[in-house]
Motif scaffolding. Structure first.
Motif, PDB file in Angstrom:
ATOM      1  N   ASP A 196       0.820  -1.210   0.000  1.00  0.00           N
ATOM      2  CA  ASP A 196       0.000   0.000   0.000  1.00  0.00           C
ATOM      3  C   ASP A 196       0.856   1.262   0.000  1.00  0.00           C
ATOM      4  O   ASP A 196       0.483   2.278  -0.593  1.00  0.00           O
ATOM      5  CB  ASP A 196      -0.921   0.003   1.225  1.00  0.00           C
ATOM      6  N   SER A 197       2.013   1.198   0.640  1.00  0.00           N
ATOM      7  CA  SER A 197       2.858   2.386   0.784  1.00  0.00           C
ATOM      8  C   SER A 197       3.479   2.850  -0.519  1.00  0.00           C
ATOM      9  O   SER A 197       3.963   3.986  -0.599  1.00  0.00           O
ATOM     10  CB  SER A 197       3.962   2.110   1.806  1.00  0.00           C
ATOM     11  N   VAL A 198       3.477   1.992  -1.544  1.00  0.00           N
ATOM     12  CA  VAL A 198       4.136   2.359  -2.802  1.00  0.00           C
ATOM     13  C   VAL A 198       3.180   2.429  -3.983  1.00  0.00           C
ATOM     14  O   VAL A 198       3.593   2.802  -5.087  1.00  0.00           O
ATOM     15  CB  VAL A 198       5.283   1.388  -3.136  1.00  0.00           C
ATOM     16  N   LYS A 199       1.924   2.089  -3.776  1.00  0.00           N
ATOM     17  CA  LYS A 199       0.948   2.112  -4.872  1.00  0.00           C
ATOM     18  C   LYS A 199       0.883   3.507  -5.485  1.00  0.00           C
ATOM     19  O   LYS A 199       0.810   4.503  -4.779  1.00  0.00           O
ATOM     20  CB  LYS A 199      -0.426   1.693  -4.358  1.00  0.00           C
ATOM     21  N   GLY A 200       0.915   3.533  -6.793  1.00  0.00           N
ATOM     22  CA  GLY A 200       0.834   4.794  -7.510  1.00  0.00           C
ATOM     23  C   GLY A 200       2.193   5.386  -7.871  1.00  0.00           C
ATOM     24  O   GLY A 200       2.279   6.222  -8.772  1.00  0.00           O
ATOM     25  N   ARG A 201       3.251   4.974  -7.169  1.00  0.00           N
ATOM     26  CA  ARG A 201       4.594   5.490  -7.472  1.00  0.00           C
ATOM     27  C   ARG A 201       5.521   4.418  -8.031  1.00  0.00           C
ATOM     28  O   ARG A 201       6.459   4.724  -8.754  1.00  0.00           O
ATOM     29  CB  ARG A 201       5.244   6.076  -6.220  1.00  0.00           C
ATOM     30  N   PHE A 202       5.290   3.158  -7.665  1.00  0.00           N
ATOM     31  CA  PHE A 202       6.145   2.064  -8.085  1.00  0.00           C
ATOM     32  C   PHE A 202       5.404   1.217  -9.124  1.00  0.00           C
ATOM     33  O   PHE A 202       4.207   0.979  -9.003  1.00  0.00           O
ATOM     34  CB  PHE A 202       6.498   1.156  -6.899  1.00  0.00           C
ATOM     35  N   THR A 203       6.158   0.747 -10.115  1.00  0.00           N
ATOM     36  CA  THR A 203       5.597  -0.150 -11.115  1.00  0.00           C
ATOM     37  C   THR A 203       6.560  -1.300 -11.355  1.00  0.00           C
ATOM     38  O   THR A 203       7.730  -1.064 -11.677  1.00  0.00           O
ATOM     39  CB  THR A 203       5.336   0.567 -12.444  1.00  0.00           C
ATOM     40  N   ILE A 204       6.068  -2.507 -11.196  1.00  0.00           N
ATOM     41  CA  ILE A 204       6.876  -3.694 -11.466  1.00  0.00           C
ATOM     42  C   ILE A 204       6.508  -4.222 -12.849  1.00  0.00           C
ATOM     43  O   ILE A 204       5.339  -4.201 -13.250  1.00  0.00           O
ATOM     44  CB  ILE A 204       6.682  -4.771 -10.381  1.00  0.00           C
ATOM     45  N   SER A 205       7.514  -4.689 -13.573  1.00  0.00           N
ATOM     46  CA  SER A 205       7.280  -5.283 -14.890  1.00  0.00           C
ATOM     47  C   SER A 205       8.356  -6.330 -15.131  1.00  0.00           C
ATOM     48  O   SER A 205       9.346  -6.388 -14.400  1.00  0.00           O
ATOM     49  CB  SER A 205       7.307  -4.213 -15.987  1.00  0.00           C
TER      50      SER A 205
END
Length: 129
Positions: free
Chosen positions: A62-71
């Protein structure tokens, strides 16, 4: 056996973006779910993000949603973590990990560090204010 090598960390100012990479050796990369964890000084290792074998399912803290993207790119045996708008609280050693847990358990297992079989050595990210 797959070996994992992280790269892309460094010393950056708050507000910038970074892309971390985790390159895997061996042919079995696509058979693993992949995760990113981080450990800040004096704190326990915490889950950041995970991606399923095919890349079709992801999970984020939850603390990184919206800023971090994993691919991931299974053709290149590499998983990525895009970090935008870095904050001083993001300062940590970032680890990638490979987990062989079943796809049906992805939501339940992907944020648990003990579900991962293989770990990289980590890459340091330091964010100055």
């Amino acid at each position: 056996q797959v070996q994992l090598i992280e790269s892309g960390g460094g010393l950056v100012q708050a507000g910038v973006s970074l892309r971390l990479s985790c390159a895997a050796s061996g042919r079995a990369f696509s058979s693993y779910n992949m995760g990113w964890f981080r450990q800040a000084p004096g704190k326990e290792r915490e889950f950041v993000a995970a991606i399923s074998r095919s890349g079709g399912t992801t999970n984020y803290a939850d603390s990184v949603k919206g800023r971090f993207t994993i691919s991931r790119d299974n053709g290149k045996n590499t998983v990525y973590l895009q970090i935008n708008n870095l904050k001083p609280d993001d300062t940590a050693v970032y680890y990638c990990a490979a987990g062989s847990f079943a796809t049906s358990r992805f939501r339940a297992a992907s944020f648990l560090n003990y579900e991962y079989d293989l770990w990289g050595q980590g890459t340091q990210v330091t964010v100055s204010s």
